[in-house]
Design an enzyme around this catalytic site. Structure first.
Site, PDB file in Angstrom:
ATOM      1  N   ILE A   8     -67.234  -9.333  -0.045  1.00  0.00           N
ATOM      2  CA  ILE A   8     -67.469  -9.654  -1.450  1.00  0.00           C
ATOM      3  C   ILE A   8     -68.855 -10.262  -1.600  1.00  0.00           C
ATOM      4  O   ILE A   8     -69.212 -11.200  -0.888  1.00  0.00           O
ATOM      5  CB  ILE A   8     -66.425 -10.675  -1.971  1.00  0.00           C
ATOM      6  N   LYS A   9     -69.643  -9.704  -2.514  1.00  0.00           N
ATOM      7  CA  LYS A   9     -70.905 -10.340  -2.870  1.00  0.00           C
ATOM      8  C   LYS A   9     -70.731 -11.008  -4.230  1.00  0.00           C
ATOM      9  O   LYS A   9     -70.289 -10.382  -5.189  1.00  0.00           O
ATOM     10  CB  LYS A   9     -72.057  -9.345  -2.930  1.00  0.00           C
ATOM     11  N   GLN A  10     -71.106 -12.280  -4.301  1.00  0.00           N
ATOM     12  CA  GLN A  10     -70.881 -13.055  -5.506  1.00  0.00           C
ATOM     13  C   GLN A  10     -72.027 -14.040  -5.709  1.00  0.00           C
ATOM     14  O   GLN A  10     -72.627 -14.519  -4.749  1.00  0.00           O
ATOM     15  CB  GLN A  10     -69.561 -13.832  -5.392  1.00  0.00           C
ATOM     16  N   LEU A  52     -68.154  -4.983  -2.254  1.00  0.00           N
ATOM     17  CA  LEU A  52     -68.056  -5.060  -3.712  1.00  0.00           C
ATOM     18  C   LEU A  52     -68.965  -6.144  -4.259  1.00  0.00           C
ATOM     19  O   LEU A  52     -68.849  -7.311  -3.897  1.00  0.00           O
ATOM     20  CB  LEU A  52     -66.617  -5.352  -4.142  1.00  0.00           C
TER      21      LEU A  52
END
Length: 208
Positions: A94-96, A56
């Site tokens: 998670i990509k943030q 995501l």
């Protein structure tokens, strides 16, 4: 069968030779975020049922997050909350964006917060800001990958190394820096990627 279920099943049709995972983006705080959360949660559940991993891109987007004095789109508390929502809808990675500020909830008077979030759980140090993002991924059980940002030219190598060290020392799982790597001559892009790989392979660079 819903369109979202069909999408996941179509993706798994290529699994033998290509796909073992699916990815999606949610812009938390945008006008479409409620719909995005619902549809992607359903799709991720279906993907897991098919044995696929889920990734995501977990970004915040709202005009109200930016004021004349501050831009909180990369604030540790807002992005941390986005991460928490992302992992609860079954994102495996998670990509943030790397946080560069904090106090989004407090300064914007948005949502609920406790002063201990800022006084006891983090500091203004870049590693601590990123660690707060990691903590919101089930205390690091779900891997946090930070984005490397756009290409700026000569400073790309230094910026990428710095981001990788911060991510690793905060307990993160990696770095995505496609624009920095691919918007330059091939040999330079390879050198940049290999340098970042060495950051994560280097035993002397540990969790802070």
């Amino acid at each position: 069968m819903s369109a979202k279920t069909k999408c996941a099943k179509c993706a798994v049709g290529f699994r033998v030779t290509h796909n073992v995972a699916i990815g999606a983006t949610i812009y938390f705080g945008s006008h479409e975020s409620d719909r995005q959360i619902k549809e992607i949660a359903e799709t991720f559940a279906e993907a897991h049922g098919l044995g696929m991993a889920t990734i995501l891109w977990c970004y915040t987007r709202n005009e109200a997050f930016e004021t004349k004095d501050n831009d909180h789109h990369s604030s540790a508390d807002l992005t941390g909350q986005a991460n928490h929502l992302g992992v609860t809808i079954q994102a495996d990675i998670i990509k943030q964006k790397l946080p560069n500020t904090n106090y989004g909830f407090k300064n914007l008077q948005f949502g609920k917060y406790d002063d201990e979030m800022y006084e006891n759980l983090t500091t203004d140090h870049p590693i601590d800001l990123c660690r707060f993002q990691v903590a919101n991924c089930y205390m690091g059980k779900i891997g946090l990958v930070n984005s490397g940002g756009g290409s700026k030219g000569a400073s790309d190598m230094d910026e990428a190394i710095t981001t990788a060290v911060i991510n690793k020392r905060a307990g993160g799982s990696g770095l995505i820096l496609g624009r920095k790597a691919f918007q330059r001559p091939f040999s330079e892009g390879v050198e940049l990627l290999q340098t970042i790989q060495q950051v994560y392979l280097e035993d002397k660079i540990t969790v802070a």
